[in-house]
Write a protein that holds these residues in place. Structure first.
Motif, PDB file in Angstrom:
ATOM      1  N   PHE A  17       2.575   5.171 -11.389  1.00  0.00           N
ATOM      2  CA  PHE A  17       1.706   5.074 -10.222  1.00  0.00           C
ATOM      3  C   PHE A  17       2.117   6.023  -9.112  1.00  0.00           C
ATOM      4  O   PHE A  17       3.295   6.317  -8.927  1.00  0.00           O
ATOM      5  N   VAL A  18       1.116   6.439  -8.344  1.00  0.00           N
ATOM      6  CA  VAL A  18       1.274   6.996  -7.015  1.00  0.00           C
ATOM      7  C   VAL A  18       0.693   5.919  -6.114  1.00  0.00           C
ATOM      8  O   VAL A  18      -0.370   5.371  -6.403  1.00  0.00           O
ATOM      9  N   TRP A  19       1.397   5.574  -5.022  1.00  0.00           N
ATOM     10  CA  TRP A  19       0.967   4.434  -4.224  1.00  0.00           C
ATOM     11  C   TRP A  19       1.246   4.661  -2.749  1.00  0.00           C
ATOM     12  O   TRP A  19       1.998   5.561  -2.370  1.00  0.00           O
ATOM     13  N   GLY A  20       0.613   3.824  -1.934  1.00  0.00           N
ATOM     14  CA  GLY A  20       0.843   3.864  -0.495  1.00  0.00           C
ATOM     15  C   GLY A  20       0.548   2.517   0.138  1.00  0.00           C
ATOM     16  O   GLY A  20      -0.200   1.708  -0.418  1.00  0.00           O
ATOM     17  N   TRP A  21       1.152   2.300   1.299  1.00  0.00           N
ATOM     18  CA  TRP A  21       0.930   1.054   2.032  1.00  0.00           C
ATOM     19  C   TRP A  21      -0.314   1.175   2.890  1.00  0.00           C
ATOM     20  O   TRP A  21      -0.584   2.225   3.476  1.00  0.00           O
ATOM     21  N   LEU A  22      -1.053   0.058   2.997  1.00  0.00           N
ATOM     22  CA  LEU A  22      -2.218  -0.022   3.868  1.00  0.00           C
ATOM     23  C   LEU A  22      -1.958  -0.924   5.070  1.00  0.00           C
ATOM     24  O   LEU A  22      -2.555  -0.748   6.125  1.00  0.00           O
ATOM     25  N   SER A  23      -1.083  -1.919   4.899  1.00  0.00           N
ATOM     26  CA  SER A  23      -0.831  -2.886   5.960  1.00  0.00           C
ATOM     27  C   SER A  23       0.579  -3.468   5.824  1.00  0.00           C
ATOM     28  O   SER A  23       1.034  -3.745   4.720  1.00  0.00           O
TER      29      SER A  23
END
Length: 182
Positions: A158-164
């Motif tokens: 995965f490539v991922w990121g935080w939203l909250s």
């Protein structure tokens, strides 16, 4: 290399193919209208309907491939240097009609859930949320690839990121738990 064979579909009138579609890991489509063959509205409509049917079949096939690799399987972290999940975190996936859901817990995660969809023969996208052991509520996004390692276990990258609840992102990988089931 994906084990899917390449299949060619031709829609022909007289001598010239109007449409050729090779089905494999990617879809390649070429619509060839020649001066010798008029392109009336009925033919164009037929080609559009054929493309919709082919796309529908491919998405069902993509979904079935991912479903076979993920449904009711459990995964552990192989590498997640920048992320929250780690040793002890177990992910349990379900897939139905191209829709993915999962729960995860363990390590620093009290409880987490994911929802997503199949986007290609080996591609998925997910939204995730969790509550940590410290009581933090976090949410993020990821885009992943479903693969198979040398031992035949399903892998997820995965490539991922935080939203909250947090900032940043990264890359992570997971491997299927085989043998003893949780």
């Amino acid at each position: 290399m994906n084990a899917l064979a390449v299949v060619s579909i031709y829609v022909v009138t007289n001598r010239t193919p109007y449409l050729k579609c090779d089905l494999s890991v990617s879809i390649y489509v070429a619509v060839a209208f020649t001066p010798n063959h008029p392109t009336d509205p009925d033919l164009r409509e037929g080609l559009c309907q054929t493309m919709l049917l082919i796309t529908s079949v491919l998405m069902q096939s993509s979904s079935a491939t991912v479903q076979a690799r993920l449904h009711d399987r459990r995964f552990v972290v192989a590498n997640n240097a920048q992320g929250l999940s780690g040793t002890g975190t177990v992910f349990h996936y379900k897939v139905e009609d191209g829709v993915i859901s999962s729960t995860y817990q363990g390590g620093r995660i009290c409880l987490g859930t994911q929802v997503g969809r199949v986007t290609g023969p080996d591609a998925i996208e997910l939204l995730y949320q969790c509550v940590t052991l410290d009581g933090e509520l976090l949410a993020g996004w990821s885009r992943g690839t479903v693969g198979v390692d040398h031992a035949g276990r399903t892998t997820l990258s995965f490539v991922w990121g935080w939203l909250s609840g947090a900032t940043g992102g990264g890359e992570s990988s997971y491997v299927e738990i085989t043998g003893l089931r949780y």
